[in-house]
Design a protein around this motif. Structure first.
Motif, PDB file in Angstrom:
ATOM      1  N   ILE A   1       0.698  -1.219   0.012  1.00 46.00           N
ATOM      2  CA  ILE A   1      -0.045  -0.111  -0.125  1.00 46.00           C
ATOM      3  C   ILE A   1       0.677   1.317  -0.176  1.00 46.00           C
ATOM      4  N   LEU A   2       1.757   1.230   0.741  1.00 44.73           N
ATOM      5  CA  LEU A   2       2.986   2.391   1.092  1.00 44.73           C
ATOM      6  C   LEU A   2       3.533   2.745  -0.455  1.00 44.73           C
ATOM      7  N   ASP A   3       3.969   1.317  -1.267  1.00 46.88           N
ATOM      8  CA  ASP A   3       4.473   1.575  -2.477  1.00 46.88           C
ATOM      9  C   ASP A   3       3.680   2.020  -3.435  1.00 46.88           C
ATOM     10  N   MET A   4       2.195   1.817  -3.336  1.00 47.85           N
ATOM     11  CA  MET A   4       1.242   2.288  -4.412  1.00 47.85           C
ATOM     12  C   MET A   4       1.046   3.651  -4.344  1.00 47.85           C
ATOM     13  N   ARG A   5       1.119   4.210  -2.990  1.00 49.36           N
ATOM     14  CA  ARG A   5       1.044   5.512  -2.881  1.00 49.36           C
ATOM     15  C   ARG A   5       2.232   6.423  -3.167  1.00 49.36           C
ATOM     16  N   ARG A   6       3.390   5.879  -2.978  1.00 50.82           N
ATOM     17  CA  ARG A   6       4.610   6.520  -3.709  1.00 50.82           C
ATOM     18  C   ARG A   6       4.582   6.378  -5.080  1.00 50.82           C
ATOM     19  N   PHE A   7       4.069   5.476  -5.829  1.00 47.47           N
ATOM     20  CA  PHE A   7       4.100   5.447  -7.263  1.00 47.47           C
ATOM     21  C   PHE A   7       3.343   6.342  -7.882  1.00 47.47           C
ATOM     22  N   TYR A   8       2.020   6.653  -6.897  1.00 48.19           N
ATOM     23  CA  TYR A   8       1.156   7.540  -7.516  1.00 48.19           C
ATOM     24  C   TYR A   8       2.031   8.813  -7.651  1.00 48.19           C
ATOM     25  N   LEU A   9       2.486   9.132  -6.159  1.00 51.41           N
ATOM     26  CA  LEU A   9       3.097  10.759  -5.968  1.00 51.41           C
ATOM     27  C   LEU A   9       4.007  10.926  -6.912  1.00 51.41           C
ATOM     28  N   VAL A  10       5.031   9.785  -7.243  1.00 50.66           N
ATOM     29  CA  VAL A  10       6.169  10.133  -8.122  1.00 50.66           C
ATOM     30  C   VAL A  10       5.639  10.220  -9.487  1.00 50.66           C
ATOM     31  N   TYR A  11       4.737   9.344 -10.034  1.00 47.89           N
ATOM     32  CA  TYR A  11       4.147   9.330 -11.457  1.00 47.89           C
ATOM     33  C   TYR A  11       3.361  10.562 -11.700  1.00 47.89           C
ATOM     34  N   GLN A  12       2.687  10.959 -10.848  1.00 48.36           N
ATOM     35  CA  GLN A  12       1.824  12.199 -11.187  1.00 48.36           C
ATOM     36  C   GLN A  12       2.672  13.458 -11.271  1.00 48.36           C
ATOM     37  N   LYS A  13       3.766  13.566 -10.466  1.00 47.45           N
ATOM     38  CA  LYS A  13       4.752  14.636 -10.693  1.00 47.45           C
ATOM     39  C   LYS A  13       5.554  14.486 -12.151  1.00 47.45           C
TER      40      LYS A  13
END
Length: 70
Positions: A49-61
């Motif tokens: 779940i933490l990795d999914m959240r990080r993935f969104y934050l990085v990919y969004q930017k």
């Protein structure tokens, strides 16, 4: 990959109200992990779940950066 992005997006936009961190800290990830594992089974541990959240934050930017034209 798209499902990971969408789960991360949901966490940030809805659970954290658009903030990079929730006010109630890491308890959110533990609660979401437990709920998702009960509902869907394996693959929704706290770390995932933490990795999914990080993935969104990085990919969004990354998406927000315009591509260089040749």
């Amino acid at each position: 990959m798209k499902s990971n992005f969408e789960i991360g997006r949901h966490i940030v936009e809805y659970e954290q109200e658009g903030q990079e961190r929730a006010e109630y800290g890491s308890d959110l990830l533990a609660i979401l992990s437990k709920d998702l594992r009960l509902r869907f089974g394996k693959g929704f541990g706290r770390r995932n779940i933490l990795d999914m959240r990080r993935f969104y934050l990085v990919y969004q930017k990354w998406q927000a950066v315009p591509a260089k034209l040749s």
